[in-house]
Design a protein around this motif. Structure first.
Motif, PDB file in Angstrom:
ATOM      1  N   ASN B 119      78.733  -9.542  62.791  1.00 56.66           N
ATOM      2  CA  ASN B 119      78.902 -10.318  61.571  1.00 56.66           C
ATOM      3  C   ASN B 119      80.209 -11.088  61.594  1.00 56.66           C
ATOM      4  OD1 ASN B 119      77.277 -10.296  58.899  1.00 56.66           O
ATOM      5  ND2 ASN B 119      76.770  -8.364  59.904  1.00 56.66           N
ATOM      6  N   VAL B 120      81.270 -10.362  61.943  1.00 60.99           N
ATOM      7  CA  VAL B 120      82.594 -10.993  61.914  1.00 60.99           C
ATOM      8  C   VAL B 120      82.778 -11.894  63.133  1.00 60.99           C
ATOM      9  CG1 VAL B 120      85.064 -10.534  61.788  1.00 60.99           C
ATOM     10  CG2 VAL B 120      83.451  -9.009  60.656  1.00 60.99           C
ATOM     11  N   ALA B 121      82.230 -11.469  64.253  1.00 64.98           N
ATOM     12  CA  ALA B 121      82.470 -12.213  65.496  1.00 64.98           C
ATOM     13  C   ALA B 121      81.652 -13.501  65.559  1.00 64.98           C
ATOM     14  CB  ALA B 121      82.128 -11.332  66.701  1.00 64.98           C
ATOM     15  N   TYR B 122      80.651 -13.621  64.676  1.00 63.74           N
ATOM     16  CA  TYR B 122      79.747 -14.772  64.816  1.00 63.74           C
ATOM     17  C   TYR B 122      80.470 -16.114  64.700  1.00 63.74           C
ATOM     18  CZ  TYR B 122      75.886 -17.946  64.186  1.00 63.74           C
ATOM     19  OH  TYR B 122      75.029 -18.992  64.329  1.00 63.74           O
ATOM     20  N   GLY B 123      81.265 -16.261  63.635  1.00 64.54           N
ATOM     21  CA  GLY B 123      81.988 -17.527  63.435  1.00 64.54           C
ATOM     22  C   GLY B 123      82.892 -17.857  64.617  1.00 64.54           C
ATOM     23  N   PRO B 124      83.812 -16.950  64.977  1.00 64.87           N
ATOM     24  CA  PRO B 124      84.678 -17.212  66.136  1.00 64.87           C
ATOM     25  C   PRO B 124      83.885 -17.543  67.399  1.00 64.87           C
ATOM     26  CG  PRO B 124      85.454 -15.290  64.949  1.00 64.87           C
ATOM     27  CD  PRO B 124      84.181 -15.705  64.289  1.00 64.87           C
ATOM     28  N   ARG B 125      82.744 -16.896  67.559  1.00 58.78           N
ATOM     29  CA  ARG B 125      81.941 -17.155  68.757  1.00 58.78           C
ATOM     30  C   ARG B 125      81.437 -18.588  68.782  1.00 58.78           C
ATOM     31  NH1 ARG B 125      78.565 -11.926  68.788  1.00 58.78           N
ATOM     32  NH2 ARG B 125      79.759 -10.626  70.220  1.00 58.78           N
ATOM     33  N   ALA B 130      87.656 -17.504  70.749  1.00 56.03           N
ATOM     34  CA  ALA B 130      88.150 -16.443  71.626  1.00 56.03           C
ATOM     35  C   ALA B 130      87.752 -16.756  73.065  1.00 56.03           C
ATOM     36  CB  ALA B 130      87.564 -15.101  71.210  1.00 56.03           C
ATOM     37  N   ARG B 131      88.695 -16.498  73.969  1.00 50.55           N
ATOM     38  CA  ARG B 131      88.375 -16.797  75.364  1.00 50.55           C
ATOM     39  C   ARG B 131      87.702 -15.615  76.059  1.00 50.55           C
ATOM     40  NH1 ARG B 131      94.082 -18.658  76.921  1.00 50.55           N
ATOM     41  NH2 ARG B 131      94.306 -17.496  74.989  1.00 50.55           N
ATOM     42  N   ASN B 132      87.961 -14.418  75.556  1.00 43.98           N
ATOM     43  CA  ASN B 132      87.343 -13.246  76.186  1.00 43.98           C
ATOM     44  C   ASN B 132      87.091 -12.162  75.155  1.00 43.98           C
ATOM     45  OD1 ASN B 132      89.865 -11.977  75.745  1.00 43.98           O
ATOM     46  ND2 ASN B 132      90.620 -12.953  77.620  1.00 43.98           N
ATOM     47  N   LYS B 133      86.500 -11.089  75.628  1.00 39.14           N
ATOM     48  CA  LYS B 133      86.092 -10.002  74.737  1.00 39.14           C
ATOM     49  C   LYS B 133      87.300  -9.394  74.022  1.00 39.14           C
ATOM     50  CE  LYS B 133      83.033  -6.595  73.653  1.00 39.14           C
ATOM     51  NZ  LYS B 133      83.650  -6.221  72.371  1.00 39.14           N
ATOM     52  N   ALA B 134      88.404  -9.242  74.754  1.00 37.02           N
ATOM     53  CA  ALA B 134      89.583  -8.613  74.157  1.00 37.02           C
ATOM     54  C   ALA B 134      90.102  -9.457  72.991  1.00 37.02           C
ATOM     55  CB  ALA B 134      90.667  -8.437  75.217  1.00 37.02           C
ATOM     56  N   GLU B 135      90.125 -10.760  73.201  1.00 35.67           N
ATOM     57  CA  GLU B 135      90.602 -11.632  72.130  1.00 35.67           C
ATOM     58  C   GLU B 135      89.679 -11.572  70.922  1.00 35.67           C
ATOM     59  OE1 GLU B 135      92.689 -15.264  74.468  1.00 35.67           O
ATOM     60  OE2 GLU B 135      91.461 -15.783  72.758  1.00 35.67           O
ATOM     61  N   LEU B 136      88.373 -11.536  71.212  1.00 37.55           N
ATOM     62  CA  LEU B 136      87.390 -11.467  70.132  1.00 37.55           C
ATOM     63  C   LEU B 136      87.569 -10.162  69.349  1.00 37.55           C
ATOM     64  CD1 LEU B 136      85.114 -13.128  68.961  1.00 37.55           C
ATOM     65  CD2 LEU B 136      83.522 -11.867  70.387  1.00 37.55           C
ATOM     66  N   ASP B 137      87.759  -9.064  70.115  1.00 38.06           N
ATOM     67  CA  ASP B 137      87.997  -7.771  69.457  1.00 38.06           C
ATOM     68  C   ASP B 137      89.183  -7.868  68.511  1.00 38.06           C
ATOM     69  OD1 ASP B 137      85.929  -6.752  70.837  1.00 38.06           O
ATOM     70  OD2 ASP B 137      87.113  -5.599  72.273  1.00 38.06           O
ATOM     71  N   ASP B 138      90.222  -8.546  68.986  1.00 42.59           N
ATOM     72  CA  ASP B 138      91.432  -8.726  68.193  1.00 42.59           C
ATOM     73  C   ASP B 138      91.143  -9.472  66.907  1.00 42.59           C
ATOM     74  OD1 ASP B 138      93.339  -7.462  69.557  1.00 42.59           O
ATOM     75  OD2 ASP B 138      94.604  -9.247  69.870  1.00 42.59           O
ATOM     76  N   ALA B 179      87.620 -14.880  59.385  1.00 44.64           N
ATOM     77  CA  ALA B 179      87.673 -14.769  60.840  1.00 44.64           C
ATOM     78  C   ALA B 179      87.693 -16.138  61.521  1.00 44.64           C
ATOM     79  CB  ALA B 179      86.486 -13.963  61.362  1.00 44.64           C
ATOM     80  N   THR B 180      87.117 -17.141  60.869  1.00 49.99           N
ATOM     81  CA  THR B 180      87.091 -18.468  61.486  1.00 49.99           C
ATOM     82  C   THR B 180      88.343 -19.279  61.152  1.00 49.99           C
ATOM     83  OG1 THR B 180      85.794 -19.167  59.594  1.00 49.99           O
ATOM     84  CG2 THR B 180      84.590 -18.722  61.607  1.00 49.99           C
ATOM     85  N   GLU B 181      89.323 -18.648  60.484  1.00 52.17           N
ATOM     86  CA  GLU B 181      90.586 -19.308  60.138  1.00 52.17           C
ATOM     87  C   GLU B 181      90.362 -20.639  59.423  1.00 52.17           C
ATOM     88  OE1 GLU B 181      93.690 -18.092  60.864  1.00 52.17           O
ATOM     89  OE2 GLU B 181      92.894 -16.276  61.790  1.00 52.17           O
ATOM     90  N   PRO B 182      89.709 -20.607  58.270  1.00 53.87           N
ATOM     91  CA  PRO B 182      89.510 -21.871  57.559  1.00 53.87           C
ATOM     92  C   PRO B 182      90.815 -22.320  56.896  1.00 53.87           C
ATOM     93  CG  PRO B 182      88.677 -20.071  56.249  1.00 53.87           C
ATOM     94  CD  PRO B 182      89.179 -19.463  57.517  1.00 53.87           C
ATOM     95  N   GLU B 183      90.886 -23.582  56.529  1.00 50.09           N
ATOM     96  CA  GLU B 183      92.076 -24.084  55.832  1.00 50.09           C
ATOM     97  C   GLU B 183      91.942 -23.874  54.336  1.00 50.09           C
ATOM     98  OE1 GLU B 183      92.622 -28.155  56.944  1.00 50.09           O
ATOM     99  OE2 GLU B 183      92.392 -27.672  59.060  1.00 50.09           O
ATOM    100  N   VAL B 184      90.695 -23.926  53.895  1.00 54.08           N
ATOM    101  CA  VAL B 184      90.416 -23.696  52.483  1.00 54.08           C
ATOM    102  C   VAL B 184      89.389 -22.583  52.415  1.00 54.08           C
ATOM    103  CG1 VAL B 184      89.518 -24.707  50.356  1.00 54.08           C
ATOM    104  CG2 VAL B 184      90.774 -26.138  51.971  1.00 54.08           C
ATOM    105  N   LEU B 185      89.596 -21.647  51.502  1.00 53.79           N
ATOM    106  CA  LEU B 185      88.616 -20.573  51.350  1.00 53.79           C
ATOM    107  C   LEU B 185      88.059 -20.624  49.935  1.00 53.79           C
ATOM    108  CD1 LEU B 185      87.329 -18.246  52.842  1.00 53.79           C
ATOM    109  CD2 LEU B 185      89.079 -16.748  51.916  1.00 53.79           C
ATOM    110  N   LEU B 186      86.728 -20.799  49.849  1.00 53.74           N
ATOM    111  CA  LEU B 186      86.068 -20.839  48.558  1.00 53.74           C
ATOM    112  C   LEU B 186      85.442 -19.482  48.311  1.00 53.74           C
ATOM    113  CD1 LEU B 186      84.166 -24.198  49.153  1.00 53.74           C
ATOM    114  CD2 LEU B 186      86.440 -23.897  48.160  1.00 53.74           C
TER     115      LEU B 186
END
Ligand SMILES: Nc1ncnc2c1ncn2[C@@H]1O[C@H](COP(=O)(O)OP(=O)(O)OP(=O)(O)O)[C@@H](O)[C@H]1O
Ligand SMILES: [Mg+2]
Lengths: 451, 267
Positions: B119-125, B130-138, B179-186
């Motif tokens: 759920n959380v990783a979907y946006g970043p993916r 993220a360049r690798n699994k470790a970064e995604l985990d982070d 998780a996707t680091e938006p600039e504005v959060l609604l």
């Protein structure tokens, strides 16, 4: 008092104050519910009875076709008859027709009778060999052609018994009917009884039913579903490969992308109508378009597959659209909300959720297609085909038969042995359908477990 | 361009830049005129609260800001909404790109029927953050911590997100959005399904997000609006009745309707 607001029923019969006694209204409601339940139970009972009746009749007629009478003979592959020149030249061996093999079988039969110590009053050598199917000579010839080096040896061959003998052991043929039958005599049947006691004749599992091609009217014992099963499998493959992607793509477009206007409404209505078009119409279409216009060969699984694809598409599209509609919009919003594109939201979230529904629709469509007969008759799949179609993809263009057509075909023939075969074929068809449903259930479980 | 033309509060506008500027926004659902002539400036690094009675158009306006209204066939938006001076309804704007910048938490929790991690990783993916699994985990861990749910789910990241309680699901959705680091959060009533403890955690998170982002929150709780927001907008029957500093709105409302609402007389 608040009697002014009370309902008329209440006014007529004042509510009893105790919870332990039922008032008239509740009693009526309960009675209605009981009646409804009763009717439901009766409906289910009728359906179950019909199903049981169907199964009993099919199994009763058809189960015996899974066992077949075989005669095991020690056949001396006589070089003097099969290879007069003695040089094992395949071209010369091929010149010996099945008639050339008949004496070998006759001789082998005599040896077997002597060994069994059976008496043969009223049965000459030719009639004794008549207990064996005409097909046996052809089988023997095929073996010799494949293994010319075995000529000169004495080998043990299990051979098909004649259909009447098979029928006798299955109770279809009696001494009385044999007396009136030109193809078999009561004396022959008596000999068969003795040979069976001696173990020369025995009932075995009928692998031939699944592997052998169809056989002529006079050889029901040799007729099998091999070509039909292969043809049906090819057609299912074509339907699956064409109808599933096209159907799913069309549904996704219509459901998710297409603007809602008069054109899409029209398409929608047409798809629903197509699902209701009698299947024979698709056969006429296939004949006109694929055979007469495109010039594809008759009786070929490719044509059957294309026709069945057209027939299955509406089913798959309707099921897929229903499945897509059932995915809650909040899931789409969630995906779009994190910045997924429409395509990503569909591929990553909507489609996996709709997959069980799509799968069910596809399997239902395939099952329908597997049992479909009428359109296949029109495109020539009813032809008598003894050659197995080749391996795909070329095999898609070879003539073949199909399971339901084979059933229809066999029920049209005179010999009652074919009725037994047809029932057996229905059982095979039902087993395939059941297997497909089980696969659908398993796949659905798997998809659902992931969430 | 003139970014400081809010009529009432011109004098009080501080140095904070305007993030979103809406002018004369009209929204129609078919024939229904759901939002009437709304003009508002939403500042960067500020929490803006939208309050108002049910059905007054808060969610509708929120959905205009990241063009979620595009998905509703009958919905028509007029007027201009500028994000950092760029018209988000310009024909060249791809709403997908916009939504990566303007994240959203919905009124009803709507986790994907996938694992908590996915759920959380979907946006970043899908945005390639993220360049690798470790970064995604982070990223996932950080987002779940910010969503105030890490401690509850850290041992079962692979279990389905839909198996969480309603409040946990909503916090998961918040984590997914950040998780996707938006600039504005609604955020559309993000706390309506939460208990007071989780609410406090989310409010803390909102306050924290304010350091970097612009946050817009719809809420039915006056106390919450007063606690977390610096600016408040009051909507009534599709109109933006009053917009100003939260203190001012709650202590010296200028419109009688605002006063009636915050004192509980209309709703
Ligand atoms: N998809 C839609 N189709 C038609 N009308 C809609 C749609 N969504 C909202 N509306 C209408 O627009 C108006 C504003 O709705 P909106 O959802 O913005 O209210 P809200 O302020 O968020 O209310 P609440 O506090 O209950 O969430 C309502 O009158 C509603 O009926
Ligand atoms: Mg709302």
């Amino acid at each position: 008092m608040t009697d002014l607001t009370a309902s008329p029923a209440n006014a007529a019969a004042p509510r009893p104050s105790s919870l332990l006694t039922l008032d008239a209204r509740t009693k009526r409601r309960n009675a209605a519910e009981a009646r409804f339940r009763m009717m439901g139970a009766i409906a289910v009972a009728i359906a179950v009875l019909a199903l049981v009746g169907l199964l009993v009749s099919i199994l009763g007629n058809g189960l015996s076709s899974f066992r077949q009478t075989h005669v095991t003979l020690e056949v001396f592959l006589d070089p003097a008859k099969l290879d007069k020149a003695g040089d094992r030249d395949p071209a010369k061996i091929a010149k010996v027709t099945t008639f050339g093999y008949a004496p070998l079988i006759q001789a082998a039969m005599q040896t077997a009778i002597e060994k069994a110590g059976a008496t043969t009053e009223g049965v000459n050598a030719k009639q004794a060999a008549g207990l064996i199917s005409d097909e046996a000579a052809a089988t023997l010839r095929r073996f010799v052609m494949a293994h010319p080096e075995r000529i000169g040896e004495t080998l043990s061959f299990p051979m098909l018994a004649n259909g009447r003998v098979d029928g006798y052991f299955k109770g279809r043929v009696t001494m009385e009917s044999a007396a009136l039958d030109r193809n078999i005599s009561p004396e022959q049947l008596q000999l068969a009884d003795k040979l069976r006691a001696a173990g020369v004749i025995e009932m075995k599992f009928n692998w031939g039913l699944f592997t052998a091609p169809d056989a002529s009217d006079t050889r029901p014992e040799a007729a099998g579903l091999g070509v039909a099963i292969l043809g049906s499998a090819y057609m299912m493959l074509i339907v699956l490969v064409l109808a599933l992607p096209i159907g799913v793509a069309a549904s996704i477009y219509l459901e998710e992308f297409a603007p809602k206007n008069r054109w899409t409404d029209l398409i929608e209505v047409n798809i629903s109508n197509l699902a209701a078009v009698p299947s024979i119409v698709f056969g006429i279409l296939g004949l006109a378009v694929f055979i007469n216009f495109v010039g594809l060969p008759q009786s070929a699984p490719i044509v059957g597959g294309l026709v069945l694809t057209l027939m299955t598409l509406p089913t798959i599209i309707i099921a897929t659209r229903a499945a897509l509609k059932a995915v809650p919009p909040s899931i789409r919003d969630a995906a779009l909300g994190v910045g997924a594109s429409k395509m990503q939201s569909i591929m990553h979230h909507v489609l996996p959720l709709a997959a069980p529904g799509i799968l069910t629709g596809t399997i239902i469509g395939l099952a329908q297609a597997l049992g479909e007969t009428a359109p296949l008759l029109l495109i020539g799949m009813v032809a008598f085909v003894r050659e197995y179609p080749g391996a795909p993809p070329e095999g898609f263009f070879d003539p073949a038969s199909a399971l339901p057509v084979q059933v229809y075909n066999w029920t049209q023939r005179g010999d009652p042995a074919f009725i037994e075969r047809a029932s057996g074929a229905i059982i095979v068809l039902l087993i395939f359908l059941m297997a497909m449903n089980i696969i659908a259930i398993i796949l659905r479980r798997r998809f659902e477990r992931r969430w | 361009m003139n970014m400081y033309d809010s009529p009432e509060r011109e004098a009080k506008l501080d140095q904070k830049a305007t993030k979103i500027s809406a002018r004369n926004v009209q929204v129609y659902y078919g024939e229904t005129h759901a939002l009437k002539d709304v003009s508002v400036d939403i500042q960067d690094k500020t929490v803006t609260a939208f309050i108002g009675p049910s059905g007054c158009g808060k969610s509708t306006f929120l959905r205009c800001i990241n063009r979620m209204n595009d998905t509703i066939d009958s919905c028509r938006v007029e007027g201009t909404i500028l994000l950092e001076g760029e018209d988000i309804y310009d024909r060249r704007v791809d709403p997908v790109q916009l939504r990566a910048k303007v994240g959203m938490v919905f009124q009803k929790p709507n986790p994907f029927p996938k694992s908590i991690y996915d759920n959380v990783a979907y946006g970043p993916r899908i945005h390639g953050l993220a360049r690798n699994k470790a970064e995604l985990d982070d990223i996932v861990e950080r987002a779940l911590r910010r969503g105030a749910i890490w401690n509850e789910v850290k041992d079962r990241l692979q279990s389905p997100g839909t198996g969480l309680s309603g409040g946990q699901q909503q916090r998961l959705c918040i984590a997914r959005a950040v998780a996707t680091e938006p600039e504005v959060l609604l955020m559309d009533e993000p706390c309506s399904a939460l208990d007071p403890i989780a609410t406090a955690q989310v409010e803390e998170l909102i306050d924290e997000l304010r350091q970097d982002y612009s946050v817009v929150i719809v809420t039915h709780s006056m106390q919450q609006a007063a606690r977390v927001s610096q600016k408040t907008a009051f909507f009534h029957l599709g109109n933006l009745v009053e917009f100003g500093d939260t203190d001012q709105i709650f202590t010296r409302p200028q419109d009688s309707r605002t006063e009636s609402y915050i004192t509980g007389r209309i709703g």
